[in-house]
Design a protein around this motif. Structure first.
Motif, PDB file in Angstrom:
ATOM      1  N   GLU A 122       0.679  -1.391  -0.325  1.00  0.00           N
ATOM      2  CA  GLU A 122      -0.612   0.438  -0.320  1.00  0.00           C
ATOM      3  C   GLU A 122       0.634   1.465  -0.245  1.00  0.00           C
ATOM      4  OE1 GLU A 122      -2.795  -3.267   2.064  1.00  0.00           O
ATOM      5  OE2 GLU A 122      -0.404  -2.487   1.994  1.00  0.00           O
ATOM      6  N   CYS A 123       2.150   0.998   1.026  1.00  0.00           N
ATOM      7  CA  CYS A 123       2.682   3.036   0.251  1.00  0.00           C
ATOM      8  C   CYS A 123       3.193   3.115  -0.328  1.00  0.00           C
ATOM      9  CB  CYS A 123       3.923   2.074   2.418  1.00  0.00           C
ATOM     10  SG  CYS A 123       3.318   2.839   3.564  1.00  0.00           S
ATOM     11  N   ARG A 124       3.609   2.186  -1.287  1.00  0.00           N
ATOM     12  CA  ARG A 124       4.024   2.176  -2.445  1.00  0.00           C
ATOM     13  C   ARG A 124       3.259   3.243  -3.176  1.00  0.00           C
ATOM     14  NH1 ARG A 124       8.911   1.355  -1.718  1.00  0.00           N
ATOM     15  NH2 ARG A 124       9.563  -0.928  -1.097  1.00  0.00           N
ATOM     16  N   TYR A 125       2.009   3.576  -2.977  1.00  0.00           N
ATOM     17  CA  TYR A 125       0.790   4.572  -3.940  1.00  0.00           C
ATOM     18  C   TYR A 125       1.333   5.406  -2.272  1.00  0.00           C
ATOM     19  CZ  TYR A 125      -1.294   0.288  -5.622  1.00  0.00           C
ATOM     20  OH  TYR A 125      -2.003  -0.451  -6.498  1.00  0.00           O
ATOM     21  N   PHE A 126       1.230   7.080  -3.762  1.00  0.00           N
ATOM     22  CA  PHE A 126       1.182   8.093  -3.012  1.00  0.00           C
ATOM     23  C   PHE A 126       0.469   8.562  -2.181  1.00  0.00           C
ATOM     24  CE2 PHE A 126       0.110  12.366  -3.085  1.00  0.00           C
ATOM     25  CZ  PHE A 126       1.317  13.237  -3.194  1.00  0.00           C
ATOM     26  N   ARG A 127      -0.805   8.317  -2.035  1.00  0.00           N
ATOM     27  CA  ARG A 127      -2.085   8.242  -1.361  1.00  0.00           C
ATOM     28  C   ARG A 127      -2.182   8.221  -0.238  1.00  0.00           C
ATOM     29  NH1 ARG A 127      -6.838   9.257  -4.120  1.00  0.00           N
ATOM     30  NH2 ARG A 127      -6.091   8.116  -6.247  1.00  0.00           N
ATOM     31  N   ASN A 128      -1.380   6.776  -0.304  1.00  0.00           N
ATOM     32  CA  ASN A 128      -1.276   6.590   1.395  1.00  0.00           C
ATOM     33  C   ASN A 128      -0.364   7.155   2.234  1.00  0.00           C
ATOM     34  OD1 ASN A 128      -3.914   4.828   0.758  1.00  0.00           O
ATOM     35  ND2 ASN A 128      -2.083   2.978   0.165  1.00  0.00           N
ATOM     36  N   GLN A 129       1.284   7.022   1.536  1.00  0.00           N
ATOM     37  CA  GLN A 129       1.939   8.168   2.191  1.00  0.00           C
ATOM     38  C   GLN A 129       1.814   9.405   2.803  1.00  0.00           C
ATOM     39  OE1 GLN A 129       5.123   8.875  -0.810  1.00  0.00           O
ATOM     40  NE2 GLN A 129       4.894   6.656  -1.723  1.00  0.00           N
ATOM     41  N   CYS A 130       2.448   8.928   4.385  1.00  0.00           N
ATOM     42  CA  CYS A 130       2.390  10.750   4.777  1.00  0.00           C
ATOM     43  C   CYS A 130       2.986  11.911   3.891  1.00  0.00           C
ATOM     44  CB  CYS A 130       3.456  10.884   6.335  1.00  0.00           C
ATOM     45  SG  CYS A 130       2.934   9.434   7.254  1.00  0.00           S
ATOM     46  N   LEU A 161       3.285  15.708   5.447  1.00  0.00           N
ATOM     47  CA  LEU A 161       3.609  16.002   6.116  1.00  0.00           C
ATOM     48  C   LEU A 161       3.393  15.572   7.762  1.00  0.00           C
ATOM     49  CD1 LEU A 161       0.494  18.759   5.394  1.00  0.00           C
ATOM     50  CD2 LEU A 161       2.758  19.242   5.198  1.00  0.00           C
ATOM     51  N   SER A 162       4.047  16.470   9.217  1.00  0.00           N
ATOM     52  CA  SER A 162       4.077  15.878  10.526  1.00  0.00           C
ATOM     53  C   SER A 162       2.952  15.367  11.084  1.00  0.00           C
ATOM     54  CB  SER A 162       4.609  17.075  11.520  1.00  0.00           C
ATOM     55  OG  SER A 162       3.763  17.384  11.435  1.00  0.00           O
ATOM     56  N   HIS A 163       2.727  15.180  12.224  1.00  0.00           N
ATOM     57  CA  HIS A 163       1.581  14.296  12.767  1.00  0.00           C
ATOM     58  C   HIS A 163       0.088  13.504  11.590  1.00  0.00           C
ATOM     59  CE1 HIS A 163       2.089  17.582  16.124  1.00  0.00           C
ATOM     60  NE2 HIS A 163       2.562  18.700  14.765  1.00  0.00           N
ATOM     61  N   CYS A 164       1.394  12.071  11.128  1.00  0.00           N
ATOM     62  CA  CYS A 164       0.730  11.418  10.631  1.00  0.00           C
ATOM     63  C   CYS A 164       1.306   9.888  10.994  1.00  0.00           C
ATOM     64  CB  CYS A 164       0.910  11.553   8.692  1.00  0.00           C
ATOM     65  SG  CYS A 164       0.477  10.250   8.286  1.00  0.00           S
ATOM     66  N   ILE A 165       0.151   8.909  11.615  1.00  0.00           N
ATOM     67  CA  ILE A 165       0.766   7.552  12.157  1.00  0.00           C
ATOM     68  C   ILE A 165       1.753   7.187  10.529  1.00  0.00           C
ATOM     69  CG2 ILE A 165       0.985   5.697  12.563  1.00  0.00           C
ATOM     70  CD1 ILE A 165      -2.260   7.000  13.773  1.00  0.00           C
ATOM     71  N   PRO A 166       3.011   6.699  10.308  1.00  0.00           N
ATOM     72  CA  PRO A 166       3.627   6.726   9.359  1.00  0.00           C
ATOM     73  C   PRO A 166       3.201   5.419   8.310  1.00  0.00           C
ATOM     74  CG  PRO A 166       5.041   6.715  11.426  1.00  0.00           C
ATOM     75  CD  PRO A 166       3.795   7.195  11.684  1.00  0.00           C
ATOM     76  N   CYS A 167       2.678   5.318   7.185  1.00  0.00           N
ATOM     77  CA  CYS A 167       2.527   4.446   6.599  1.00  0.00           C
ATOM     78  C   CYS A 167       2.700   3.109   7.213  1.00  0.00           C
ATOM     79  CB  CYS A 167       2.724   4.773   4.943  1.00  0.00           C
ATOM     80  SG  CYS A 167       1.640   3.709   3.780  1.00  0.00           S
ATOM     81  N   ASP A 168       4.091   2.751   6.751  1.00  0.00           N
ATOM     82  CA  ASP A 168       4.136   1.262   6.885  1.00  0.00           C
ATOM     83  C   ASP A 168       4.259   0.965   8.241  1.00  0.00           C
ATOM     84  OD1 ASP A 168       6.292   3.032   8.528  1.00  0.00           O
ATOM     85  OD2 ASP A 168       7.876   1.840   7.538  1.00  0.00           O
ATOM     86  N   VAL A 169       3.365   2.303   9.630  1.00  0.00           N
ATOM     87  CA  VAL A 169       2.368   1.391  10.732  1.00  0.00           C
ATOM     88  C   VAL A 169       1.521   0.846  10.666  1.00  0.00           C
ATOM     89  CG1 VAL A 169       2.394   2.159  12.963  1.00  0.00           C
ATOM     90  CG2 VAL A 169       4.441   2.348  12.272  1.00  0.00           C
ATOM     91  N   ARG A 170       1.022   1.614   9.620  1.00  0.00           N
ATOM     92  CA  ARG A 170      -0.736   1.622   8.943  1.00  0.00           C
ATOM     93  C   ARG A 170      -0.544   0.249   8.410  1.00  0.00           C
ATOM     94  NH1 ARG A 170      -2.207   5.861   5.834  1.00  0.00           N
ATOM     95  NH2 ARG A 170      -0.285   6.705   5.821  1.00  0.00           N
ATOM     96  N   PHE A 171       0.397   0.042   6.973  1.00  0.00           N
ATOM     97  CA  PHE A 171       0.399  -1.068   6.529  1.00  0.00           C
ATOM     98  C   PHE A 171       1.913  -1.865   6.798  1.00  0.00           C
ATOM     99  CE2 PHE A 171      -2.204   2.813   4.785  1.00  0.00           C
ATOM    100  CZ  PHE A 171      -3.595   2.330   4.821  1.00  0.00           C
ATOM    101  N   ASN A 198       4.529  -4.097   5.857  1.00  0.00           N
ATOM    102  CA  ASN A 198       4.666  -4.857   4.838  1.00  0.00           C
ATOM    103  C   ASN A 198       5.777  -6.716   4.650  1.00  0.00           C
ATOM    104  OD1 ASN A 198       6.451  -3.719   2.285  1.00  0.00           O
ATOM    105  ND2 ASN A 198       8.202  -2.930   2.896  1.00  0.00           N
ATOM    106  N   CYS A 199       4.351  -6.937   3.886  1.00  0.00           N
ATOM    107  CA  CYS A 199       5.484  -8.335   3.398  1.00  0.00           C
ATOM    108  C   CYS A 199       5.573  -8.503   1.772  1.00  0.00           C
ATOM    109  CB  CYS A 199       3.888  -8.949   3.221  1.00  0.00           C
ATOM    110  SG  CYS A 199       2.936  -9.059   4.626  1.00  0.00           S
ATOM    111  N   GLU A 200       6.432  -7.413   1.748  1.00  0.00           N
ATOM    112  CA  GLU A 200       6.935  -7.154   0.416  1.00  0.00           C
ATOM    113  C   GLU A 200       8.904  -8.306   1.216  1.00  0.00           C
ATOM    114  OE1 GLU A 200       7.461  -3.291  -2.095  1.00  0.00           O
ATOM    115  OE2 GLU A 200       9.030  -3.254  -0.594  1.00  0.00           O
ATOM    116  N   ASN A 201       8.256  -9.237   0.111  1.00  0.00           N
ATOM    117  CA  ASN A 201      10.056  -9.874   0.127  1.00  0.00           C
ATOM    118  C   ASN A 201      10.062 -10.834   1.054  1.00  0.00           C
ATOM    119  OD1 ASN A 201      11.858  -8.430  -2.393  1.00  0.00           O
ATOM    120  ND2 ASN A 201      11.799  -7.464  -0.492  1.00  0.00           N
ATOM    121  N   LYS A 202       8.384 -11.438   1.631  1.00  0.00           N
ATOM    122  CA  LYS A 202       8.959 -12.526   2.313  1.00  0.00           C
ATOM    123  C   LYS A 202       7.552 -13.262   2.173  1.00  0.00           C
ATOM    124  CE  LYS A 202       8.377  -9.000   6.833  1.00  0.00           C
ATOM    125  NZ  LYS A 202       9.414  -9.817   7.015  1.00  0.00           N
ATOM    126  N   SER A 203       7.895 -15.066   2.273  1.00  0.00           N
ATOM    127  CA  SER A 203       7.345 -15.273   1.951  1.00  0.00           C
ATOM    128  C   SER A 203       6.001 -15.413   2.691  1.00  0.00           C
ATOM    129  CB  SER A 203       7.801 -17.011   2.648  1.00  0.00           C
ATOM    130  OG  SER A 203       8.315 -17.061   4.406  1.00  0.00           O
TER     131      SER A 203
END
Length: 325
Positions: free
Chosen positions: A183-191, A193-203, A205-210
């Motif tokens: 999800e975080c490869r999509y611009f609309r999901n990225q932070c 500005l400040s005061h934003c829960i980081p994208c990789d916390v909200r989503f 990351n399963c990239e490169n995982k079995s």
């Protein structure tokens, strides 16, 4: 003789009455038959009306589908003509040139060159994206998005060059374009500005995982897990407490397990001691007496004592009324 005459007269009278009754009842019978015929006729008419209405509904839906297909066909043809004209003039659609191109080809819809989840649409803008554009040369607010004509699909959708719209990634051939699985490869999901829960916390990351169950990377040692498949996060959740061991559970080795199964040398919060340099046998947990861990060839395994027994530290087995030091 008189009796015979009397019988003949009675017979004549009976048949005469019977004939009169039939003559008088015939109109009633005919009327009933007519009413029955009328009812059947009305039922047939209602049935025909229902069939006609169903046919009209289906015809209307088919007409709408045909019109939609024709509109898509016209749009595809128009875009093809615009593309041929544009390429013949040496114009290449990129983030830096798309504003100029869209001013000349206002109906153009096409893919971006590198990413499968973005595309150009010269007929409109997505304000959730265009809000992040630098407004003018002199008014500088944000400069995160290149053009109002650049669009982005919603995860997990990507842009189809066949339908010229966003489709599920399973239905699109991206070719050489980058196909994002997070999800975080999509611009609309990225932070932005400040005061934003980081994208990789909200989503997570399963990239490169079995495929399988994994701990969420940025939550440290916690009950929170994610389930991965094909480098995508299918679902997230929190491991439930183990009712038998009456202990919290955590993701470990592809499943949710209680703390007494997690080796201490894997994580300091784990409560399964190491069997390194220990002889084979049963050992007592420091934290509880209703269970023990078994060392075998340097490997530890957790074992729960049967109900109403505790681990006897002398006999090194579960006993009724055992002594646990």
């Amino acid at each position: 003789m008189d009796n015979l005459r009397l019988l003949s007269a009675s017979t004549i009278i009976f048949f005469t009455l019977l004939l009169l009754t039939k003559i008088r009842s015939q109109p009633l019978i005919d009327n009933v038959d007519q009413q029955r015929s009328n009812i059947y006729t009305d039922m047939e008419i209602d049935k025909m009306k229902t069939l006609l209405n169903d046919f009209e509904d289906r015809l209307e839906k088919m007409t709408l589908q045909v019109n939609t297909v024709q509109a898509n066909k016209d749009s595809l043809y128009g875009n093809y003509v615009d593309l041929m004209r544009m390429y013949s003039m040496g114009e290449t659609p990129e983030d830096e040139t798309i504003d100029t191109i869209c001013s000349k080809h206002p109906e153009l819809i096409m893919k971006t060159s590198n990413d499968c989840h973005t595309y150009y649409n010269c007929s409109g803008e997505d304000t959730t994206l265009s809000a992040w554009i630098r407004l003018t040369q002199w008014i500088y607010i944000y400069n995160f998005w290149p053009s109002k004509y650049k669009h982005e699909c919603l995860y997990p959708f990507v842009f189809s060059t066949k339908t010229l719209q966003c489709e599920n990634y399973t239905d699109v051939d991206c070719g050489s374009r980058f196909l994002p699985t997070w999800e975080c490869r999509y611009f609309r999901n990225q932070c932005k500005l400040s005061h934003c829960i980081p994208c990789d916390v909200r989503f997570p990351n399963c990239e490169n995982k079995s495929d399988g169950l994994w701990p969420q990377p940025l939550r440290g040692f916690s009950p929170w897990y994610m389930i991965c498949e094909n480098n995508r996060t299918l679902t997230t959740g929190e491991c439930p407490d183990d009712k038998e061991w009456k202990a919290p559970s955590f993701p470990y080795n592809g499943e949710c397990v209680h703390l007494f199964v997690i080796p201490n040398d894997y994580d300091s919060n784990g409560l399964l001691p190491s069997c390194k340099e220990k002889v084979d046998g049963n050992y007592q947990y420091k934290e509880r007496c209703d269970a023990f861990y078994k060392c075998e060839n340097g490997t530890a395994s957790a074992i729960k004592c049967p109900q109403n027994t505790i681990f006897d530290s002398v006999k090194r087995s579960c006993e009724v009324g055992g002594i646990c030091s």
